[in-house]
Design a protein around this motif. Sequence first.
Motif, mmCIF file in Angstrom:
data_model
loop_
_atom_site.group_PDB
_atom_site.id
_atom_site.type_symbol
_atom_site.label_atom_id
_atom_site.label_comp_id
_atom_site.label_asym_id
_atom_site.label_seq_id
_atom_site.Cartn_x
_atom_site.Cartn_y
_atom_site.Cartn_z
ATOM 1 N N GLY A 67 -56.593 19.788 -80.446
ATOM 2 C CA GLY A 67 -56.993 20.228 -79.113
ATOM 3 C C GLY A 67 -57.352 21.701 -79.093
ATOM 4 N N VAL A 68 -56.562 22.493 -79.832
ATOM 5 C CA VAL A 68 -56.828 23.932 -79.907
ATOM 6 C C VAL A 68 -58.251 24.166 -80.409
ATOM 7 C CG1 VAL A 68 -56.205 26.062 -81.134
ATOM 8 C CG2 VAL A 68 -54.408 24.536 -80.278
ATOM 9 N N PHE A 69 -58.600 23.450 -81.455
ATOM 10 C CA PHE A 69 -59.870 23.746 -82.099
ATOM 11 C C PHE A 69 -61.039 23.084 -81.378
ATOM 12 C CE2 PHE A 69 -56.538 24.209 -85.327
ATOM 13 C CZ PHE A 69 -56.629 25.579 -85.444
ATOM 14 N N VAL A 70 -60.788 21.948 -80.732
ATOM 15 C CA VAL A 70 -61.818 21.357 -79.875
ATOM 16 C C VAL A 70 -62.171 22.354 -78.769
ATOM 17 C CG1 VAL A 70 -62.203 19.592 -78.109
ATOM 18 C CG2 VAL A 70 -61.282 18.956 -80.356
ATOM 19 N N ALA A 71 -61.123 22.929 -78.160
ATOM 20 C CA ALA A 71 -61.384 23.889 -77.088
ATOM 21 C C ALA A 71 -62.061 25.135 -77.648
ATOM 22 C CB ALA A 71 -60.080 24.255 -76.384
ATOM 23 N N LEU A 72 -61.667 25.550 -78.817
ATOM 24 C CA LEU A 72 -62.311 26.705 -79.452
ATOM 25 C C LEU A 72 -63.811 26.430 -79.596
ATOM 26 C CD1 LEU A 72 -61.039 28.512 -82.676
ATOM 27 C CD2 LEU A 72 -63.446 28.019 -82.330
ATOM 28 N N GLY A 73 -64.109 25.273 -80.167
ATOM 29 C CA GLY A 73 -65.521 24.917 -80.324
ATOM 30 C C GLY A 73 -66.225 24.841 -78.980
ATOM 31 N N GLY A 74 -65.587 24.177 -78.038
ATOM 32 C CA GLY A 74 -66.189 24.056 -76.707
ATOM 33 C C GLY A 74 -66.458 25.421 -76.102
ATOM 34 N N ALA A 75 -65.490 26.324 -76.245
ATOM 35 C CA ALA A 75 -65.645 27.656 -75.655
ATOM 36 C C ALA A 75 -66.813 28.400 -76.297
ATOM 37 C CB ALA A 75 -64.345 28.454 -75.827
ATOM 38 N N MET A 76 -66.965 28.241 -77.621
ATOM 39 C CA MET A 76 -68.099 28.897 -78.281
ATOM 40 C C MET A 76 -69.416 28.306 -77.786
ATOM 41 S SD MET A 76 -66.793 29.516 -82.175
ATOM 42 C CE MET A 76 -68.275 30.412 -82.652
ATOM 43 N N ILE A 77 -69.408 27.006 -77.597
ATOM 44 C CA ILE A 77 -70.641 26.348 -77.149
ATOM 45 C C ILE A 77 -71.034 26.827 -75.754
ATOM 46 C CG2 ILE A 77 -71.543 24.095 -76.422
ATOM 47 C CD1 ILE A 77 -69.931 22.962 -78.867
ATOM 48 N N LEU A 88 -62.898 29.717 -64.397
ATOM 49 C CA LEU A 88 -62.991 28.277 -64.173
ATOM 50 C C LEU A 88 -63.271 27.554 -65.488
ATOM 51 C CD1 LEU A 88 -64.957 28.210 -60.810
ATOM 52 C CD2 LEU A 88 -62.501 27.936 -61.202
ATOM 53 N N LEU A 89 -64.143 28.160 -66.292
ATOM 54 C CA LEU A 89 -64.427 27.576 -67.598
ATOM 55 C C LEU A 89 -63.159 27.496 -68.444
ATOM 56 C CD1 LEU A 89 -67.826 29.149 -68.726
ATOM 57 C CD2 LEU A 89 -67.294 26.729 -68.336
ATOM 58 N N ILE A 90 -62.384 28.577 -68.396
ATOM 59 C CA ILE A 90 -61.140 28.600 -69.187
ATOM 60 C C ILE A 90 -60.206 27.487 -68.744
ATOM 61 C CG2 ILE A 90 -59.025 29.942 -69.579
ATOM 62 C CD1 ILE A 90 -60.843 32.467 -69.552
ATOM 63 N N ILE A 91 -60.130 27.329 -67.413
ATOM 64 C CA ILE A 91 -59.233 26.288 -66.906
ATOM 65 C C ILE A 91 -59.737 24.908 -67.334
ATOM 66 C CG2 ILE A 91 -58.480 25.188 -64.753
ATOM 67 C CD1 ILE A 91 -58.238 28.118 -63.659
ATOM 68 N N ALA A 92 -61.058 24.728 -67.275
ATOM 69 C CA ALA A 92 -61.628 23.447 -67.696
ATOM 70 C C ALA A 92 -61.404 23.231 -69.194
ATOM 71 C CB ALA A 92 -63.119 23.423 -67.375
ATOM 72 N N LEU A 93 -61.637 24.287 -69.964
ATOM 73 C CA LEU A 93 -61.450 24.165 -71.409
ATOM 74 C C LEU A 93 -59.981 23.927 -71.763
ATOM 75 C CD1 LEU A 93 -63.864 27.015 -72.473
ATOM 76 C CD2 LEU A 93 -64.061 24.628 -73.197
ATOM 77 N N GLY A 94 -59.106 24.530 -70.971
ATOM 78 C CA GLY A 94 -57.681 24.312 -71.202
ATOM 79 C C GLY A 94 -57.328 22.844 -71.039
ATOM 80 N N LEU A 95 -57.920 22.226 -70.036
ATOM 81 C CA LEU A 95 -57.659 20.799 -69.824
ATOM 82 C C LEU A 95 -58.193 19.982 -70.997
ATOM 83 C CD1 LEU A 95 -56.535 18.612 -68.024
ATOM 84 C CD2 LEU A 95 -58.720 18.532 -66.813
ATOM 85 N N VAL A 96 -59.412 20.336 -71.421
ATOM 86 C CA VAL A 96 -59.989 19.672 -72.602
ATOM 87 C C VAL A 96 -59.042 19.819 -73.798
ATOM 88 C CG1 VAL A 96 -61.845 19.816 -74.313
ATOM 89 C CG2 VAL A 96 -62.374 19.960 -71.856
ATOM 90 N N ALA A 97 -58.518 21.036 -73.963
ATOM 91 C CA ALA A 97 -57.635 21.305 -75.092
ATOM 92 C C ALA A 97 -56.389 20.430 -75.028
ATOM 93 C CB ALA A 97 -57.252 22.777 -75.110
ATOM 94 N N PHE A 98 -55.809 20.346 -73.825
ATOM 95 C CA PHE A 98 -54.601 19.533 -73.680
ATOM 96 C C PHE A 98 -54.890 18.066 -73.969
ATOM 97 C CE2 PHE A 98 -50.487 20.876 -71.935
ATOM 98 C CZ PHE A 98 -50.642 22.230 -72.064
ATOM 99 N N MET A 99 -56.004 17.599 -73.418
ATOM 100 C CA MET A 99 -56.329 16.195 -73.621
ATOM 101 C C MET A 99 -56.670 15.960 -75.088
ATOM 102 S SD MET A 99 -58.177 15.081 -70.061
ATOM 103 C CE MET A 99 -59.770 15.530 -70.653
ATOM 104 N N GLY A 100 -57.390 16.900 -75.679
ATOM 105 C CA GLY A 100 -57.725 16.776 -77.095
ATOM 106 C C GLY A 100 -56.485 16.742 -77.972
ATOM 107 N N GLY A 101 -55.530 17.632 -77.664
ATOM 108 C CA GLY A 101 -54.302 17.662 -78.438
ATOM 109 C C GLY A 101 -53.536 16.361 -78.310
ATOM 110 N N THR A 102 -53.472 15.855 -77.079
ATOM 111 C CA THR A 102 -52.787 14.582 -76.856
ATOM 112 C C THR A 102 -53.446 13.473 -77.673
ATOM 113 O OG1 THR A 102 -52.237 15.326 -74.635
ATOM 114 C CG2 THR A 102 -52.096 12.962 -75.062
#
Lengths: 377, 377, 377, 121, 121, 121
Positions: free
Chosen positions: B121-131, B286-300
């Motif tokens: 999840g950490v790295f999915v969000a990292l990638g998403g944030a870069m994108i 807002l992006l950070i909050i959205a990405l945070g959710l992605v990260a949590f879901m990705g980690g799960t």
Amino acid sequence: MEALNAFTVSLQAVWNDSGFSSFTVGNGIMILVGLLLLYMAFVKEFEPLLLGPIAFGCILANFPNTGFFGEEMNVMKAINFGITNEIFPPLIFLGIGAMTDFSPLLARPSTLLLGAAAQVGVFVALGGAMIVGFDVHEAAAIGIIGGADGPTSIYLSTKLAPHLLGAIAVAAYSYMSLVPLIQPPIMKMMTTQAEREIVMKELRPVTKFERVVFPIVSTIFISLLLPPIAALLGCLMLGNLFRESGVTDRLSDTAQNALINIVTIFLGLGTGMTMSAEGFLRADTLLIIALGLVAFMGGTAGGLIFGKIMCKMTGGAINPLIGSAGVSAVPMAARVSQLVGMKAKPGNYLLMHAMGPNVAGVIGTAVAAGTMLAMLK
Amino acid sequence: MEALNAFTVSLQAVWNDSGFSSFTVGNGIMILVGLLLLYMAFVKEFEPLLLGPIAFGCILANFPNTGFFGEEMNVMKAINFGITNEIFPPLIFLGIGAMTDFSPLLARPSTLLLGAAAQVGVFVALGGAMIVGFDVHEAAAIGIIGGADGPTSIYLSTKLAPHLLGAIAVAAYSYMSLVPLIQPPIMKMMTTQAEREIVMKELRPVTKFERVVFPIVSTIFISLLLPPIAALLGCLMLGNLFRESGVTDRLSDTAQNALINIVTIFLGLGTGMTMSAEGFLRADTLLIIALGLVAFMGGTAGGLIFGKIMCKMTGGAINPLIGSAGVSAVPMAARVSQLVGMKAKPGNYLLMHAMGPNVAGVIGTAVAAGTMLAMLK
Amino acid sequence: MEALNAFTVSLQAVWNDSGFSSFTVGNGIMILVGLLLLYMAFVKEFEPLLLGPIAFGCILANFPNTGFFGEEMNVMKAINFGITNEIFPPLIFLGIGAMTDFSPLLARPSTLLLGAAAQVGVFVALGGAMIVGFDVHEAAAIGIIGGADGPTSIYLSTKLAPHLLGAIAVAAYSYMSLVPLIQPPIMKMMTTQAEREIVMKELRPVTKFERVVFPIVSTIFISLLLPPIAALLGCLMLGNLFRESGVTDRLSDTAQNALINIVTIFLGLGTGMTMSAEGFLRADTLLIIALGLVAFMGGTAGGLIFGKIMCKMTGGAINPLIGSAGVSAVPMAARVSQLVGMKAKPGNYLLMHAMGPNVAGVIGTAVAAGTMLAMLK
Amino acid sequence: MEHSPVTTNPLIIMMINMTVVFIVLVVLMYLIKLIHFIDPTKEKPKPAQVEEEEPLVAVKSEPAPAPAPIIEEGISPEIIAAISAAIAAYGFSGQVKAVHIVNHESTPWRSSAKFNTLRRK
Amino acid sequence: MEHSPVTTNPLIIMMINMTVVFIVLVVLMYLIKLIHFIDPTKEKPKPAQVEEEEPLVAVKSEPAPAPAPIIEEGISPEIIAAISAAIAAYGFSGQVKAVHIVNHESTPWRSSAKFNTLRRK
Amino acid sequence: MEHSPVTTNPLIIMMINMTVVFIVLVVLMYLIKLIHFIDPTKEKPKPAQVEEEEPLVAVKSEPAPAPAPIIEEGISPEIIAAISAAIAAYGFSGQVKAVHIVNHESTPWRSSAKFNTLRRK
Ligand code: NA
Ligand code: NA
Ligand code: NA
């Protein structure tokens, strides 16, 4: 291909910046030293509260590339600030003061002389250290190991010989734990069975007035005479006042629990983090450890000899075994006096009598430190 | 007349120097944000111990003319010093280490893999944030939200993207509280009823030897490989040693009570005080909050997928539901595993089994942070 | 011969560097002042928690050659840093907030007016101090003694007149302890027997909503209007939130125990250490003590007069005796109201009613300090 | 040691980091196994595992004299309790009285959210 | 105030320091005696010391109605307990129930090493 | 923001400051009233106030089954106790057992000065 290349380069970069790539033999040995100290602290139970954090700090300090000692501030550097500026030892003494009962000393003030006599170990080691080639500042710091008083040792070492801090602290805390092994043979050798069997007269009651006035008067007298230890001794006696005043139990309680525990963690970690390979892996360290043993044995002997003198002068009212408690190492050394006394004559309870020289030894070591600072600083 | 004139002028002066006269719309909105966070902390009970002080700090930081960020030192500036120099997160970890029982992990070390997998999840969000346009440092700091580990998030953010600290801390602590809402649907979707019904074999006993040696060995290995997290991990494991050594209960008790509570107040207040209008009131938040959710879901999801793999490879000995606990959020995520397991099959107690991946997730996130620091710093 | 010579020279050197050789009459008198304060603290029980450390700090500060105020950092200098940068008073207020129950104030908000009226003492003393020759900054710092609020007095003094800190702190804490002696005669003189016999209507219940919203709203309003006291008031109200939120008991407990006790020791010691002979042994100090008494009496009278006004305006629903509690000195002044009320009419329990003005007085004094800072700084 | 990243491709960065995390935790896993392997205090595995014989319904069978728990030196009571609970949870023993499963359960730190589902009898 | 030491002879340095330590602690000893001398709260010495009469074997003689301990104002219970213990230790009283000899005995600080040799009955 | 004061007349300075203090605290008073007004959890005022009927002498009438205290959601037990105490103090109830009036009463912070006048029965 780009991916695979980037992959390799990145892994390489992580490895290059890792501690493994910069790891020295010295680091390795120091980490082993740290592990040995951890073993002593947690398995052998050598003063685990201090030696545990010291050992862990020693291990942490020997990981390369952590940046603990770089330009930028960080938690370890902040802890180091508290070490190098002698902020922690007085705060430890605040708690120790709040834990200390000076009543046995007040009831029989002559035991202060035993606390003085036991400092002979400090000066024997000082002399010995000078003879084997340490300069006088280093020798003073090494000698203080014989005081059997951790915070005072750390305080003096940071002021006079900061490069020896790790070795001195380790030696001081280790020998304090070894008191039950080091002292009894010397005690048996230096006293006769008849002396060891002496049953001492019970201590007189001590009034609250005495217990409150003593820390104030002793702070004033000693701090005026030896200003370099005013902070250390002042904190010890302020903590004792919190304990004895009867109206500041809140402060006494915090000083001997939350505050001393927090500062103990920092003091231990910070002391351990001064243990770099260059500083510790030297022949000097072995000399320091040897001299520390000399100091402890000298202090024990000094206390016993003076105990015998007092025994003579009082017509046999003083059991010389309480003299060895003058090295401090509170309350371990007093218990050793009791144990050896009980072995000589079951039912010969010396503990309370030995607490007098025992707490006197704390003051004596602080005074010895102050004397050396006054002369050398 | 002089009196009336002076009167008016003085009142005018007070008003002019007041916060009202310099109050901006941004301040107003941020105070509302702070109130919303207070509501979340105290009414919705989202990690109130941290989010409460963060929210209050956010409000305090948005009063104009307080001088908190001026030249002169003051209590708020002192607290800020502890934030910007990463002094507080390791001290928090000291307490968390003293609260953590690694036994379930030691009994079944393969659950470390689940703690690793959940870092996806950490790295999915990292990638998403870069994108979406964040630079790689910002992206790494945002990704760490998926680690569900407050102190590590704050530690990494202060190092890589201090201007995002407020948003990242708020997102991390909020989502940690939302674990019981975020995870169950994903868990049900990604696992079969048969998988959820798997009853795991009881854990083997863990010896004191293992519990004491583990924190030491893991500190040495991880700190050598990833020096940037030596302070964080070292403190976590030192706290754990205080707990497990059996001879340092005093230090363990203070680390997990007085010390962690004091530092929590300062960490929260200081983090909240970085929340200025300019920094927080941006689309990025807002992006950070959205990405945070992605990260949590990705980690799960990552934890669950790996759980399913392990389930297959062990012939059904592992219930994949414990995989989602790998995000850490100790012990909330482990409880969620238990709850979902019990719903599938009453009496299917997964809590203890999920504690393995759960504490592994704490280590995994620290390692992820170390990896990113090693590559980016 | 060398030995004897070295011996003499060394003893001479120790003496020359000792405090005795540099001891001044001023030092001697200040140590006596410290002893007197210790007596007041520990025997007369005048706020021993603060006055004890202040007295001890005063004694320590007057030992010559200790180096406490030199170039090099040391524990006393570190404590002094926390004093001169106003770091300690807000942390004390954090704990006081966690100890304070604002319910009686919320149940009867009109008692805020009594907390305002009692600040008249502050300004009477301010005026008096200007008349006898203090400049306006000094006069403001002196006036705040009338607020009967130690941390606020220390906070304001360090900002406006640091050279008067010792005298002001001592006066403030001494008079706070003398409230049971100072107030009753004034109360009896200024009220009629009929007024003192007034039985007040029980307070309405206060909801958790009110208790949680009040600290937030008051922080926002007062900090916006008077930014110089945002840190002080913010910490008071954050501590109160920890208490009232119901979900942060850990933080509330630490704020009102370990943290406040540690900071109290440092605040007291540090304040005492500002008491140098040059600063304290001046006619000004006597003037300050005299003006402090005027301030206390003025505040008591102000509260009573406004109490009488409120009594009239409410048709006898308010017992004017609760007005004197507006000076704060929590909870001593409220107890005095109760005692005087019970003497007038046995069974006339005013304590709870007096707690309203009592806690209002804390806010009132903080506001008065903020007002003076806003006008003068 | 400020590096310019070797790549700006998010996917590659993700893969690299994830790989490092896995490598580290896998090594750590083997270290734990090694610790267990060299553990001088560990109990030798018993030949017959008695616990697997009792059926699930026996949970409430308190009258039967349950054997005293085998307490190894160096194992804390919490661990024993946890193990006992695990056994109890699967129905193999009627002897456990009170259980603290993990210490987080009882620390005040997380007291806001409490589960008591595992507390039995 | 950096001094060059007056001598480099270790023995002389030792003697000087030791002398100063002794002087300081001797003065402190007299200060303690002075404090005791001026103590306005101290009890006047009693003419007949009853305690010295009872023999050692009487330690267990609880049925005999032991006199209540003389409690001076300003003396904490710990001190009284300590004194009582001392008396008991030498066999002069059958009345002491529980004793905390010195506070170090009971602080957690040193809890790792415990002696119970002084706890009686 | 270092100002030169607008006036050096002590009386005017006193008046100005006092006025500001009053303004602030009066506004705060209205804010408290506003909080109470908007409080969504507050109890609606009851039409008949039963408490005012019982006479003072009834304080000791414990046998009579006193009604359970009406506990609003969101009100802490301390507040209830305080209110009950107030009622009891004026003789309207025989049911209150123990009362902590205000928390300062029981904090160790001020433990040196203790009043027990309000503790009843
Ligand atoms: Na010593
Ligand atoms: Na994690
Ligand atoms: Na006030």
